[in-house]
Write an enzyme that holds these catalytic residues in place. Structure first.
Site, PDB file in Angstrom:
ATOM      1  N   GLU A 456       0.831  -1.208   0.000  1.00 35.59           N
ATOM      2  CA  GLU A 456       0.000   0.000   0.000  1.00 35.59           C
ATOM      3  C   GLU A 456       0.864   1.256   0.000  1.00 35.59           C
ATOM      4  OE1 GLU A 456      -1.826   1.062   3.796  1.00 35.59           O
ATOM      5  OE2 GLU A 456      -1.256  -0.893   4.575  1.00 35.59           O
ATOM      6  N   ASP A 532       0.282  -2.674   5.959  1.00 36.53           N
ATOM      7  CA  ASP A 532       0.667  -2.247   7.302  1.00 36.53           C
ATOM      8  C   ASP A 532      -0.147  -2.996   8.351  1.00 36.53           C
ATOM      9  OD1 ASP A 532       2.322  -0.456   6.084  1.00 36.53           O
ATOM     10  OD2 ASP A 532       1.040   1.295   6.398  1.00 36.53           O
ATOM     11  N   ASP A 534      -1.893  -1.996  10.754  1.00 34.86           N
ATOM     12  CA  ASP A 534      -2.736  -1.019  11.438  1.00 34.86           C
ATOM     13  C   ASP A 534      -4.151  -1.116  10.883  1.00 34.86           C
ATOM     14  OD1 ASP A 534      -2.552   0.102   8.938  1.00 34.86           O
ATOM     15  OD2 ASP A 534      -1.497   1.921   9.562  1.00 34.86           O
ATOM     16  N   ASP A 536      -5.920   0.824   8.706  1.00 30.26           N
ATOM     17  CA  ASP A 536      -6.039   0.944   7.255  1.00 30.26           C
ATOM     18  C   ASP A 536      -5.449  -0.269   6.544  1.00 30.26           C
ATOM     19  OD1 ASP A 536      -7.370   3.350   7.275  1.00 30.26           O
ATOM     20  OD2 ASP A 536      -5.547   4.553   7.216  1.00 30.26           O
TER      21      ASP A 536
END
Length: 682
Positions: A456, A532, A534, A536
């Protein structure tokens, strides 16, 4: 199945419903604390397999074998009764029956009614009940009890017989102790359980799998006698196993009389306090026993265990074993100059003709899930490399003709691989499809070795471009979140530029589960979703997996799709005198961080000496860090999406529930039922 999307895809996933439209009462009364065994009974799939009850029986078997592994008892018996119950008996020390000083309950009651209560947490010191053991979470027989209509436990200890019974997880008959001459010298535990059919797809235990499990314990622990009794209308059919030959004998049994291309390589190595071992993580008693053979043709097999627990999905111990063996063969071939020019040997060339049985013993184990089918203990990689690399290289040099035969098998597979790879034309620019401009492609024409990392953003993409192996690893940066393809047809999917770029880069058009797509244009052997760790990143991962499961299911069925698991934490450890240079430790999650810090304290590192960092995203990592943690085949962690057609259909229905815009009500109900197993941004 290695990965269950229902447990992961909601990480950071917004339900997609405006807050103003929600009419859900959310107050103090919304919170509920599940007590005792209630979490297991509400969500049994989080703790065990629910296809059939074999695994909850295995929990009792593993406890019995752990006693023998610790040096107490030489016999374990398993009896299957016609009424559906199963009994496991051992000759160990017997579960303690006294009152626990803190809980005020009999310890035997705690073992069967309390999660995370057990005697296998303390692994250090002379007072440790178990140093090497399969159990680590302290939930095993508690799960057996929770999912059984009735469970009876009998303990022989301290010159007495102690009996207790449970129904539906609760105490039905309090502990009763009986003394007598018959019990003066007897020790051990007998557990008999009646699995509750309502928790399982089938109430029947597969007897062939049970027999393999019971027989394998005798092979893996030489001198242990295991007995399997099956009740029939005419009495009991008994099968007993005792083996002295260890791993080599076990390998021969699994091989089934087939001929090997070279003699069997078998051995064992267990470490004690050894100053020559340059790894402070390796503890006394750890090591492995193994048997390795090569076949010229036909099917191959691999079977591994950790502390006598079968690890059907492999893990870090298998990775270390494979690395050590392959490195030894490559060194042997380089020394003797028997690798043909222009041929770059890869590990799969050798392993495609290899069979092995492996039994590792590890003090501090970490598994992927409570069912313990995959080991994730990081230092097991180094441990197994130390066990086998030098030993196999010495064996090869002592048996040069056999070593050459093994090398010839590997070279033959490499040549076959290269010939197949030449059939694929890598279309850089053609009238059929032009590769997306942001794709950073790899140089190799060997499709089976090539990997595509989907990352991403440009920041992570930049780090990945610098970190990658340019020969075999390609990088495709994505711009933000891709389209949610649930309920979208192939035309709509291909109309989206981002998804069109993905399909073009991969070389496979979107298709359905019943279609027969042309996979001859597939450009990569592995397609890796690397996002990632996290909110998102979890959302993007969910969207990409929706695309693959719903519009490229044949790639999933073929095992081509993977999810990378980058670490959340980095620990910088300073140097500690001679022989202990500064080092960097990566941890996947909070649990691994706690274990790593415990090991550092044991090594004598002071709490204020190390520095802990939490990664916010892949873009924060330097190329070196990204390579070490997420892209290096020797050290990374990948979760493979490999499912058969029936499993894919089941998972697709889960994706429909979680990702379809019209399933808001169903999603809310699902969240209420699975609130303990998901992380959600609502």
């Amino acid at each position: 199945m290695v990965f269950h999307p229902s447990l992961r895809v909601l990480r950071g996933f917004s339900l997609g419903m405006p807050m103003a439209n929600r009419k859900i009462v959310y107050n103090e009364a919304s919170f509920r604390a599940l007590k005792g065994l209630e979490p297991v009974r509400q969500n049994p799939g989080m703790y065990t397999h629910v296809v059939h009850p074999l695994h909850i029986v295995q929990e009792a078997i593993d406890n019995a074998v752990d006693e023998a592994l610790a040096g107490f008892g030489r016999r374990v018996s398993v009896t299957v009764f016609r009424d559906g119950s199963v009994e496991v008996a051992d000759e160990g020390r017997g579960i303690p029956v006294g009152i626990h000083p803190d809980e005020g309950k009999h310890v035997v009651e705690m073992a069967f009614t309390m999660l995370h209560a057990g005697g296998k947490f303390d692994k250090e010191g002379g007072e440790a009940a178990y140093v090497i053991a399969g159990g680590l979470h302290g939930v095993g027989v508690a799960v057996t009890n929770a999912l059984s209509k009735r469970l009876e436990v009998t303990v022989f200890r301290d010159g007495a017989q102690h009996a207790m019974a449970f129904e539906n997880g609760a105490v039905a008959q309090p502990l009763k102790s009986t003394k007598g001459k018959a019990f003066e010298r007897r020790t051990g535990t007998i557990v008999r359980a009646w699995p509750d059919p309502k928790y399982f797809d089938s109430p029947t235990i597969p007897l062939a799998e049970l027999e393999h499990l019971v027989r394998s314990k005798a092979y893996l622990l030489p001198g242990l006698t295991t007995l399997l009794r099956i009740e029939t209308r005419d009495g009991f059919d008994d099968k007993t196993w005792t083996f002295k030959g260890g791993m080599a004998q076990y390998f021969d049994a699994v091989l089934g009389g087939r001929e090997l291309a070279a003699p069997l390589f078998s051995g064992e190595r267990f470490f004690e306090e050894d100053p020559n071992v340059q790894s402070a993580e390796i503890m006394p008693g750890e090591g492995a026993a193994w048997a390795l053979g090569f076949v010229g043709d036909g099917d191959t097999f691999t079977e591994s265990h950790v502390n006598l627990i079968p690890t059907r999905s492999g893990g870090s111990h298998e990775l270390g074993f494979r690395n050590g063996i392959f490195d030894a063969l490559r060194a042997f071939m380089d020394t003797r100059g028997i690798t043909p020019k222009g041929v770059k040997l890869v590990a799969e060339d050798m392993w495609s003709r290899a069979c092995f049985t492996l039994s590792a013993r590890i003090v501090r184990t970490q598994f992927h899930g409570q069912t313990k089918e995959k080991l994730t203990t990081k230092h097991a990689v180094r441990l197994l490399e130390l066990c086998v690399r030098d030993a196999f290289e010495l064996w090869l040099n002592a048996h040069p003709e056999d070593g050459k035969r093994i090398a010839e098998l590997a070279v033959e597979q490499a040549l076959n691989r290269l010939r197949k790879g030449q059939k694929y034309e890598r279309k850089k620019s053609s009238g059929v499809a032009t590769l997306p401009g942001k794709l950073v492609d790899c140089a190799s024409g060997d499709t089976s070795r090539n990997e595509l990392f989907m990352v991403e953003g440009d920041s992570a993409g930049g780090s990945a471009k610098e970190a990658r192996d340019k020969d075999t690893q390609a990088v495709l940066p994505l711009r933000g979140k891709v389209l949610n393809t649930m309920s979208k047809d192939a035309r709509t999917v291909l109309a989206n530029k981002e998804l069109q770029a993905i399909a073009t880069a991969i070389g496979v058009d979107p298709h359905g589960l019943d279609d027969h797509p042309d996979l001859s244009g597939l450009r990569y052997g592995r397609i890796v979703v690397m996002t990632d760790a996290d909110v998102d990143g979890g959302h993007i991962q969910a969207l990409l997996l929706t695309f693959f499961f719903m519009h490229c299911p044949k790639l999933v069925e073929a095992g081509r799709v993977y999810v990378a698991q980058p670490p959340l934490f980095k620990i910088e450890v300073p140097a500690q005198g001679k022989g202990k240079p500064s080092r960097r430790v990566y941890c996947l999650d909070d649990e691994e961080l706690d274990d790593a810090l415990a090991l550092l304290r044991k090594e004598g590192v002071k709490d204020d000496a190390w520095e802990i960092s939490r990664f916010k995203g892949l873009g924060e990592m330097s190329p070196e860090q990204l390579w070490d943690t997420t892209m290096n085949p020797d050290t990374r962690r990948l979760v493979q999406m490999r499912l058969d057609r029936a499993q894919i259909q089941k998972v697709r229905s889960t994706f429909e529930l979680l990702m379809d815009a019209g399933e808001a009500e169903g999603r809310r109900n699902w969240m209420r039922s699975h609130w303990k197993s998901v992380e959600a941004d609502v």
